[in-house]
Design an enzyme around this catalytic site. Structure first.
Site, PDB file in Angstrom:
ATOM      1  N   ASP A 187       0.860  -1.183   0.000  1.00  0.00           N
ATOM      2  CA  ASP A 187       0.000   0.000   0.000  1.00  0.00           C
ATOM      3  C   ASP A 187       0.895   1.231   0.000  1.00  0.00           C
ATOM      4  O   ASP A 187       1.411   1.647   1.029  1.00  0.00           O
ATOM      5  CB  ASP A 187      -0.893  -0.026   1.232  1.00  0.00           C
ATOM      6  CG  ASP A 187      -2.011   1.003   1.160  1.00  0.00           C
ATOM      7  OD1 ASP A 187      -2.045   1.774   0.185  1.00  0.00           O
ATOM      8  OD2 ASP A 187      -2.845   1.028   2.083  1.00  0.00           O
ATOM      9  N   ALA A 188       1.086   1.801  -1.181  1.00  0.00           N
ATOM     10  CA  ALA A 188       1.969   2.952  -1.330  1.00  0.00           C
ATOM     11  C   ALA A 188       1.282   4.136  -1.998  1.00  0.00           C
ATOM     12  O   ALA A 188       1.791   5.246  -1.940  1.00  0.00           O
ATOM     13  CB  ALA A 188       3.210   2.557  -2.142  1.00  0.00           C
ATOM     14  N   LYS A 189       0.152   3.887  -2.653  1.00  0.00           N
ATOM     15  CA  LYS A 189      -0.648   4.935  -3.305  1.00  0.00           C
ATOM     16  C   LYS A 189       0.207   5.848  -4.162  1.00  0.00           C
ATOM     17  O   LYS A 189       0.101   7.076  -4.113  1.00  0.00           O
ATOM     18  CB  LYS A 189      -1.442   5.731  -2.270  1.00  0.00           C
ATOM     19  CG  LYS A 189      -2.443   4.875  -1.485  1.00  0.00           C
ATOM     20  CD  LYS A 189      -3.246   5.696  -0.506  1.00  0.00           C
ATOM     21  CE  LYS A 189      -4.235   4.831   0.265  1.00  0.00           C
ATOM     22  NZ  LYS A 189      -3.556   3.879   1.205  1.00  0.00           N
ATOM     23  N   ARG A 190       1.057   5.250  -4.969  1.00  0.00           N
ATOM     24  CA  ARG A 190       1.915   6.024  -5.856  1.00  0.00           C
ATOM     25  C   ARG A 190       1.090   6.720  -6.928  1.00  0.00           C
ATOM     26  O   ARG A 190       0.032   6.238  -7.332  1.00  0.00           O
ATOM     27  CB  ARG A 190       2.961   5.117  -6.517  1.00  0.00           C
ATOM     28  CG  ARG A 190       3.905   4.420  -5.549  1.00  0.00           C
ATOM     29  CD  ARG A 190       4.711   5.417  -4.763  1.00  0.00           C
ATOM     30  NE  ARG A 190       5.837   4.802  -4.087  1.00  0.00           N
ATOM     31  CZ  ARG A 190       6.253   5.099  -2.866  1.00  0.00           C
ATOM     32  NH1 ARG A 190       5.603   6.008  -2.181  1.00  0.00           N
ATOM     33  NH2 ARG A 190       7.301   4.515  -2.331  1.00  0.00           N
TER      34      ARG A 190
ATOM     35  N   THR B 295      -0.934  -0.302  -4.656  1.00  0.00           N
ATOM     36  CA  THR B 295      -2.016   0.669  -4.742  1.00  0.00           C
ATOM     37  C   THR B 295      -1.498   1.920  -5.447  1.00  0.00           C
ATOM     38  O   THR B 295      -0.385   2.380  -5.195  1.00  0.00           O
ATOM     39  CB  THR B 295      -2.568   1.037  -3.359  1.00  0.00           C
ATOM     40  OG1 THR B 295      -1.508   1.524  -2.532  1.00  0.00           O
ATOM     41  CG2 THR B 295      -3.231  -0.162  -2.708  1.00  0.00           C
TER      42      THR B 295
END
Length: 271
Positions: free
Chosen positions: A93-96, A120
């Site tokens: 979960d890094a939401k790059r 993510t």
């Protein structure tokens, strides 16, 4: 196996839609781990070992590792999960979200350095910012659609024309145009079951990663009724704090297992 194939197998093998989020906060660790240089790895590894047969995936949140300069422990953790619990996918979960050339480096970081099975991604810079992740044909790309935080409505609920909300538009273009590898999924928060149902209507059987149950207060029954597929799967329902910190002593992993088992069984009651 590809991310989606692994996820399907884990749904079936473990009879579980539960995703355990690995958000290690050293301030909440049991006393016997505090001060250890490998405390984050040991804590998360113990949780993973105790719950691996109860989950469909694990989701470490990269910020909790980076803030403690523990990226090496994150690498070790993902390698350990893959070695001990093969077939259980790991979502980082890094939401790059950045332009193509930078996204290429993020994709290398996530898939080659950390060897995560999925990532993510924030889709709001457009298709070219997502393409570098899609260049890894077996890896999952899980895109933000309708997030669980109250402020998500500031943008995601805006109308973009013809009465269509932005999150609906995002769901539609990802399902119909962007999912070139067949490995895409969407993030839709459990705090908005009505929107989960709408996204499911738009995307068919595409998997949905659903944060917001447990500590964030999302309703499990409403989430299942809104988001499950006809086959009773299609969801990765994330719980983090309620499982990680169910116990405070040396038996913390046993307490986490008990909480995970209760959560999985609660979810299964409504499948």
């Amino acid at each position: 196996m590809s991310f989606i194939a692994s996820l399907n197998a884990a749904w079936d093998k473990n009879n579980s839609l539960l995703c355990v989020g690995l958000d290690p906060d050293p301030a909440k660790f049991p006393a016997h781990l505090k001060g250890r240089p490998d405390a984050i790895f040991e804590f998360c590894k113990s949780i993973a070992d105790a719950t691996a047969d109860l989950v469909c995936c694990f989701k470490p949140q990269i910020a909790y590792f980076a803030a403690q300069r523990a990226e090496d422990q994150l690498e070790a953790l993902i390698a350990d999960i893959h070695a001990k619990h093969p077939g259980i996918p790991v979502i980082l979960d890094a939401k790059r979200g950045d332009i193509g050339s930078t996204a290429e480096q993020y994709a290398v970081e996530i898939f080659e350095r950390y060897k995560a099975d999925a990532i993510t991604v924030n889709p709001y810079m457009g298709r070219d910012s997502v393409d570098p992740y899609l260049a890894y044909p077996d890896k999952g790309v899980i895109l933000l659609c309708r997030t669980s935080n109250p402020g998500g409505s500031d943008l995601q609920f805006l109308e973009v024309g013809g009465g269509v909300k932005l999150y609906e538009h995002v769901a539609r273009i990802i399902a119909t145009e962007w999912n070139t590898t067949g490995q895409c999924a969407l993030v839709v928060g459990a705090t908005f079951p009505g929107e989960i149902a709408r996204v499911r209507e738009i995307v068919g059987d595409m998997p949905l990663l659903v944060p917001g149950i447990g500590a964030q207060g999302g309703d499990v029954e409403a989430t299942l009724r809104a988001g499950r597929t006809q086959g009773g799967t299609g969801l990765m329902i994330n719980s983090s704090r309620a499982i990680l910190y169910a116990g405070k002593g040396e038996d913390f992993a046993d307490a986490a297992r008990k909480a995970a088992l209760e959560t999985r069984d609660t979810i299964n009651r409504y499948r």
